[in-house]
Design a protein around this motif. Structure first.
Motif, PDB file in Angstrom:
ATOM      1  N   LEU A 141       0.817  -1.217   0.000  1.00 51.04           N
ATOM      2  CA  LEU A 141       0.000   0.000   0.000  1.00 51.04           C
ATOM      3  C   LEU A 141       0.849   1.266   0.000  1.00 51.04           C
ATOM      4  CD1 LEU A 141      -2.759  -1.126   2.523  1.00 51.04           C
ATOM      5  CD2 LEU A 141      -3.078  -0.707   0.064  1.00 51.04           C
ATOM      6  N   ASP A 142       1.933   1.258   0.768  1.00 44.99           N
ATOM      7  CA  ASP A 142       2.757   2.454   0.914  1.00 44.99           C
ATOM      8  C   ASP A 142       3.641   2.730  -0.312  1.00 44.99           C
ATOM      9  OD1 ASP A 142       3.653   4.721   2.175  1.00 44.99           O
ATOM     10  OD2 ASP A 142       4.935   3.695   3.604  1.00 44.99           O
ATOM     11  N   TYR A 143       4.201   1.667  -0.889  1.00 45.31           N
ATOM     12  CA  TYR A 143       5.220   1.875  -1.930  1.00 45.31           C
ATOM     13  C   TYR A 143       4.808   1.480  -3.345  1.00 45.31           C
ATOM     14  CZ  TYR A 143       8.454   2.393   2.000  1.00 45.31           C
ATOM     15  OH  TYR A 143       9.074   2.810   3.134  1.00 45.31           O
ATOM     16  N   TYR A 144       3.845   0.571  -3.490  1.00 44.28           N
ATOM     17  CA  TYR A 144       3.585   0.015  -4.824  1.00 44.28           C
ATOM     18  C   TYR A 144       2.145   0.190  -5.305  1.00 44.28           C
ATOM     19  CZ  TYR A 144       8.078  -2.161  -3.784  1.00 44.28           C
ATOM     20  OH  TYR A 144       9.393  -2.362  -3.440  1.00 44.28           O
ATOM     21  N   PHE A 145       1.259   0.547  -4.393  1.00 39.35           N
ATOM     22  CA  PHE A 145      -0.157   0.583  -4.730  1.00 39.35           C
ATOM     23  C   PHE A 145      -0.513   1.640  -5.777  1.00 39.35           C
ATOM     24  CE2 PHE A 145      -4.392   2.414  -3.792  1.00 39.35           C
ATOM     25  CZ  PHE A 145      -5.124   1.423  -4.413  1.00 39.35           C
ATOM     26  N   LYS A 180       0.290   7.924   4.126  1.00 41.97           N
ATOM     27  CA  LYS A 180       0.044   9.130   3.328  1.00 41.97           C
ATOM     28  C   LYS A 180      -0.272   8.685   1.898  1.00 41.97           C
ATOM     29  CE  LYS A 180       2.974  12.344   5.920  1.00 41.97           C
ATOM     30  NZ  LYS A 180       3.222  11.440   7.065  1.00 41.97           N
ATOM     31  N   LEU A 181      -1.546   8.546   1.604  1.00 40.95           N
ATOM     32  CA  LEU A 181      -1.974   8.092   0.279  1.00 40.95           C
ATOM     33  C   LEU A 181      -2.691   9.223  -0.452  1.00 40.95           C
ATOM     34  CD1 LEU A 181      -3.374   4.651   1.463  1.00 40.95           C
ATOM     35  CD2 LEU A 181      -1.324   4.968   0.093  1.00 40.95           C
ATOM     36  N   SER A 182      -2.724   9.136  -1.778  1.00 38.96           N
ATOM     37  CA  SER A 182      -3.435  10.151  -2.559  1.00 38.96           C
ATOM     38  C   SER A 182      -4.941  10.026  -2.304  1.00 38.96           C
ATOM     39  CB  SER A 182      -3.148   9.950  -4.048  1.00 38.96           C
ATOM     40  OG  SER A 182      -3.758   8.749  -4.492  1.00 38.96           O
ATOM     41  N   ASP A 183      -5.682  11.070  -2.638  1.00 37.10           N
ATOM     42  CA  ASP A 183      -7.141  11.056  -2.467  1.00 37.10           C
ATOM     43  C   ASP A 183      -7.748   9.904  -3.259  1.00 37.10           C
ATOM     44  OD1 ASP A 183      -6.888  13.253  -0.879  1.00 37.10           O
ATOM     45  OD2 ASP A 183      -7.483  14.701  -2.415  1.00 37.10           O
ATOM     46  N   LYS A 184      -7.224   9.698  -4.467  1.00 40.19           N
ATOM     47  CA  LYS A 184      -7.719   8.615  -5.339  1.00 40.19           C
ATOM     48  C   LYS A 184      -7.503   7.257  -4.657  1.00 40.19           C
ATOM     49  CE  LYS A 184      -8.019   6.441  -9.612  1.00 40.19           C
ATOM     50  NZ  LYS A 184      -9.249   6.012 -10.124  1.00 40.19           N
TER      51      LYS A 184
END
Length: 194
Positions: A141-145, A180-184
């Motif tokens: 989730l953090d690096y490849y999603f 810390k992920l994008s809104d999308k």
């Protein structure tokens, strides 16, 4: 000062992963793909569980050791072929790691424990296996999603997220929602867990 058995084992795992002919670019620098992945696994594990056992730390570092040596296309490109490929990989990862641990002087009980974890035995029932699975999902989730999501349609991405989420513990879920992920990315996760 002489390095410890643990430090030597980690260095030998890294040495093997540094041979990966596949590279991954981060901030304009090229890294052997599995070396970078294994270091991310270690970092994420210690952020998530700072007191992780030595066996768990080694299992996390070696989770993909020499993964490139068995290509996905050596197996039928269906669900059964995929599962067979994954099982073969886990066995290879455990065997290579066992050789390293034996070489640096760990006893058979410790080596069996690391193999048990790499083979991801008793997910949901064994605390350390579950922590390893959570760490794998958190690294994804953090690096490849985000990169994965760009290459596939939303339905497929939501389906993969649903499966990923299902493998995780409640604690893993809480940790994932702190990333810390994008809104999308967040909206896709919300769809998956709805």
């Amino acid at each position: 000062m002489k390095p410890t058995r643990f430090e030597t084992a980690i260095a030998l795992i890294d040495k093997k992963n540094a041979e990966d002919p596949n590279t991954y670019q981060v901030s304009g620098l090229e890294y052997p793909k599995e070396l970078l992945y294994s270091q991310r696994m270690s970092r994420k594990l210690l952020q998530f569980k700072p007191n992780a056992s030595r066996a768990l730390q080694i299992a996390a570092r070696a989770q993909h050791i020499c993964r490139w040596k068995i290509a996905r296309d050596e197996y039928p490109m269906d669900r059964v072929g995929y599962l067979k490929w994954r099982e073969t990989l886990k066995k290879m990862h455990a065997d290579l790691t066992s050789e390293i641990l034996n070489q640096v002087g760990y006893d058979s009980e410790f080596i069996e424990r690391v193999s048990f974890l790499i083979n991801k035995k008793l997910i949901k029932k064994n605390e350390e296996t579950q922590i390893l699975e959570d760490t794998i999902c958190l690294v994804f989730l953090d690096y490849y999603f985000e990169e994965f999501a760009e290459k596939h349609n939303d339905d497929k991405v939501v389906d993969i997220l649903r499966k990923t989420w299902g493998k995780m513990s409640e604690e893993g879920h809480a940790e994932a929602l702190k990333l810390k992920l994008s809104d999308k990315a967040l909206s896709l996760i919300k769809q998956a867990i709805a």
